[in-house]
Design a protein around this motif. Sequence first.
Motif, short mmCIF file in Angstrom:
data_model
loop_
_atom_site.label_atom_id
_atom_site.label_comp_id
_atom_site.label_asym_id
_atom_site.label_seq_id
_atom_site.Cartn_x
_atom_site.Cartn_y
_atom_site.Cartn_z
N MET A 6 4.61 -6.46 -24.68
CA MET A 6 3.79 -5.29 -24.37
C MET A 6 3.57 -5.22 -22.86
SD MET A 6 0.03 -4.30 -25.83
CE MET A 6 -0.77 -2.77 -25.38
N ASN A 7 3.73 -4.02 -22.30
CA ASN A 7 3.61 -3.91 -20.85
C ASN A 7 2.16 -3.80 -20.42
OD1 ASN A 7 3.08 -1.27 -21.71
ND2 ASN A 7 4.13 -0.36 -19.98
N LEU A 8 1.94 -4.09 -19.15
CA LEU A 8 0.60 -3.98 -18.56
C LEU A 8 0.17 -2.53 -18.49
CD1 LEU A 8 1.02 -6.38 -15.51
CD2 LEU A 8 -0.56 -6.74 -17.41
N HIS A 9 -1.11 -2.28 -18.73
CA HIS A 9 -1.72 -0.98 -18.50
C HIS A 9 -2.79 -1.17 -17.44
CE1 HIS A 9 0.39 0.78 -21.85
NE2 HIS A 9 -0.25 1.93 -21.70
N THR A 10 -2.52 -0.69 -16.23
CA THR A 10 -3.48 -0.85 -15.15
C THR A 10 -3.74 0.50 -14.50
OG1 THR A 10 -1.82 -1.23 -13.42
CG2 THR A 10 -2.57 -3.15 -14.68
N PHE A 11 -4.87 0.60 -13.83
CA PHE A 11 -5.21 1.83 -13.12
C PHE A 11 -5.42 1.51 -11.64
CE2 PHE A 11 -7.36 5.56 -11.68
CZ PHE A 11 -6.92 6.58 -12.52
N SER A 12 -4.83 2.32 -10.77
CA SER A 12 -4.99 2.13 -9.33
C SER A 12 -6.32 2.73 -8.90
CB SER A 12 -3.83 2.80 -8.59
OG SER A 12 -3.95 2.60 -7.19
N TYR A 13 -7.30 1.87 -8.69
CA TYR A 13 -8.66 2.31 -8.41
C TYR A 13 -8.89 2.40 -6.91
CZ TYR A 13 -13.75 2.48 -8.46
OH TYR A 13 -15.06 2.87 -8.27
N GLY A 14 -9.26 3.59 -6.44
CA GLY A 14 -9.49 3.79 -5.02
C GLY A 14 -10.94 3.85 -4.63
N GLY A 15 -11.84 3.93 -5.60
CA GLY A 15 -13.26 3.95 -5.30
C GLY A 15 -13.86 5.32 -5.14
N VAL A 54 -7.45 -2.63 -17.32
CA VAL A 54 -7.44 -3.31 -16.02
C VAL A 54 -7.40 -2.27 -14.91
CG1 VAL A 54 -6.21 -4.89 -14.49
CG2 VAL A 54 -6.25 -5.33 -16.96
N PHE A 55 -8.32 -2.38 -13.96
CA PHE A 55 -8.36 -1.52 -12.77
C PHE A 55 -8.13 -2.40 -11.55
CE2 PHE A 55 -9.73 1.49 -15.69
CZ PHE A 55 -9.96 2.74 -15.10
N LEU A 56 -7.29 -1.93 -10.63
CA LEU A 56 -6.93 -2.70 -9.45
C LEU A 56 -7.35 -1.96 -8.19
CD1 LEU A 56 -3.31 -3.77 -10.51
CD2 LEU A 56 -5.44 -5.07 -10.81
N PHE A 57 -8.20 -2.59 -7.41
CA PHE A 57 -8.66 -2.02 -6.15
C PHE A 57 -8.06 -2.80 -4.99
CE2 PHE A 57 -11.94 -2.03 -2.68
CZ PHE A 57 -11.74 -0.72 -2.27
N ALA A 58 -7.12 -2.18 -4.27
CA ALA A 58 -6.51 -2.81 -3.11
C ALA A 58 -7.41 -2.57 -1.91
CB ALA A 58 -5.11 -2.26 -2.88
N ASN A 59 -8.15 -3.59 -1.54
CA ASN A 59 -9.09 -3.51 -0.42
C ASN A 59 -8.34 -3.81 0.87
OD1 ASN A 59 -11.11 -3.87 1.49
ND2 ASN A 59 -12.45 -5.03 0.13
N VAL A 60 -8.23 -2.83 1.76
CA VAL A 60 -7.47 -3.04 2.99
C VAL A 60 -8.26 -3.84 4.01
CG1 VAL A 60 -6.20 -0.90 2.61
CG2 VAL A 60 -8.19 -0.88 4.10
N GLY A 61 -9.50 -4.19 3.68
CA GLY A 61 -10.30 -5.05 4.55
C GLY A 61 -11.75 -4.64 4.58
N ALA A 62 -12.64 -5.61 4.56
CA ALA A 62 -14.07 -5.31 4.66
C ALA A 62 -14.39 -4.67 6.01
CB ALA A 62 -14.88 -6.59 4.48
N ASP A 63 -13.52 -4.89 6.99
CA ASP A 63 -13.70 -4.28 8.30
C ASP A 63 -12.95 -2.95 8.43
OD1 ASP A 63 -11.12 -5.24 8.26
OD2 ASP A 63 -11.29 -6.46 10.06
N SER A 64 -12.29 -2.52 7.34
CA SER A 64 -11.41 -1.35 7.40
C SER A 64 -11.81 -0.25 6.42
CB SER A 64 -9.97 -1.77 7.11
OG SER A 64 -9.57 -2.88 7.89
N GLU A 65 -12.14 -0.63 5.20
CA GLU A 65 -12.59 0.34 4.22
C GLU A 65 -13.92 0.95 4.68
OE1 GLU A 65 -11.11 1.33 1.47
OE2 GLU A 65 -9.63 -0.24 1.01
N ASP A 66 -14.17 2.17 4.24
CA ASP A 66 -15.45 2.79 4.53
C ASP A 66 -16.56 1.93 3.91
OD1 ASP A 66 -17.84 4.53 4.31
OD2 ASP A 66 -16.48 6.09 5.00
N PRO A 67 -17.56 1.53 4.68
CA PRO A 67 -18.63 0.70 4.12
C PRO A 67 -19.31 1.30 2.90
CG PRO A 67 -18.79 0.77 6.51
CD PRO A 67 -17.74 1.78 6.12
N ALA A 84 5.12 -2.01 -15.57
CA ALA A 84 3.71 -1.78 -15.87
C ALA A 84 3.42 -0.29 -15.87
CB ALA A 84 2.84 -2.48 -14.84
N THR A 85 2.55 0.13 -16.77
CA THR A 85 2.03 1.49 -16.73
C THR A 85 0.88 1.52 -15.73
OG1 THR A 85 2.65 1.94 -19.03
CG2 THR A 85 0.93 3.32 -18.06
N VAL A 86 1.01 2.35 -14.71
CA VAL A 86 0.02 2.39 -13.64
C VAL A 86 -0.60 3.79 -13.59
CG1 VAL A 86 -0.40 2.14 -11.17
CG2 VAL A 86 1.27 0.66 -12.31
#
Length: 270
Positions: A1-10, A30-43, A131-133
């Motif tokens: 069975m393939n992964l079912h994930t969601f690309s979470y941007g916030g 499953v939700f995946l949040f790619a954090n580009v950096g605590a110093d980069s993302e909008d606080p 994976a289903t994204v």
Amino acid sequence: MNLHTFSYGGGVQSTAALVLAAQGIIDFPVFLFANVGADSEDPATLDYLERYAKPYAALHGIQLHELHRQRRDSTTETLYGRLTKPGSRSLPIPVRMSNGAPGTRSCTADFKIRVVGRWLKAHGASADNPATVGIGISLDEIERVNNRRAMSYEQPTYPLLDHDPPLRRHDCERIIRSAGLPIPPKSACWFCPFHQPLVWAEMRRDRPELFNRACELESLLNVRRASLGKDPVYLTRFNAPLDRAISEAGPMLPGLGDDDIGCDNGACFT
């Protein structure tokens, strides 16, 4: 069975998808949040993630993983860190060149797509078993669907568009409110050159310290370019430094917002 994930941007669309998943309306455990950096993302985005999104996901049995770009030595690299690294010539963000044209960029590929891809492949995704994204694009930004190129290990899907009827941004806000959650702020890096002028103007009015940091970043990039004999670059299309190009926004009128401005799903126009 393939992964079912969601690309979470916030932002609004992906938070609405989180609510729909919690309600069992869409199948994304499953939700995946790619954090580009605590110093980069909008606080404000990071604050919403910690105060609302993560607790809500945990309460409803959804995994919300926060991912970071790792160097080969296992340390974390941030987008802001790459931009400001001493001696760096890298310009991974889509700055405006002095002729007004947008520059090339690698920020989305390096800090989001590859970071998520590494997690997917580590958890079994492959060309033979993609994976289903889920991608949080709503009907009022449907033109963005064709701008996202799928990787071999993933099969993108658009649950907000597949919803009957397809969902618009205001529908997503209604779904979020119905779950008892506040509407999230627009998600993007605080120094993103894709910001509309009103976003910059409101930042100057409401968050002057953050606006000043963006001005300082733009200045740093241009000091380096001048030392290399290159033309200046800008964070807006106005061919002028940010502090001269952007005036402070006036008071917000009751009932008016900026719903058509900004990037909410973290896909950065890919």
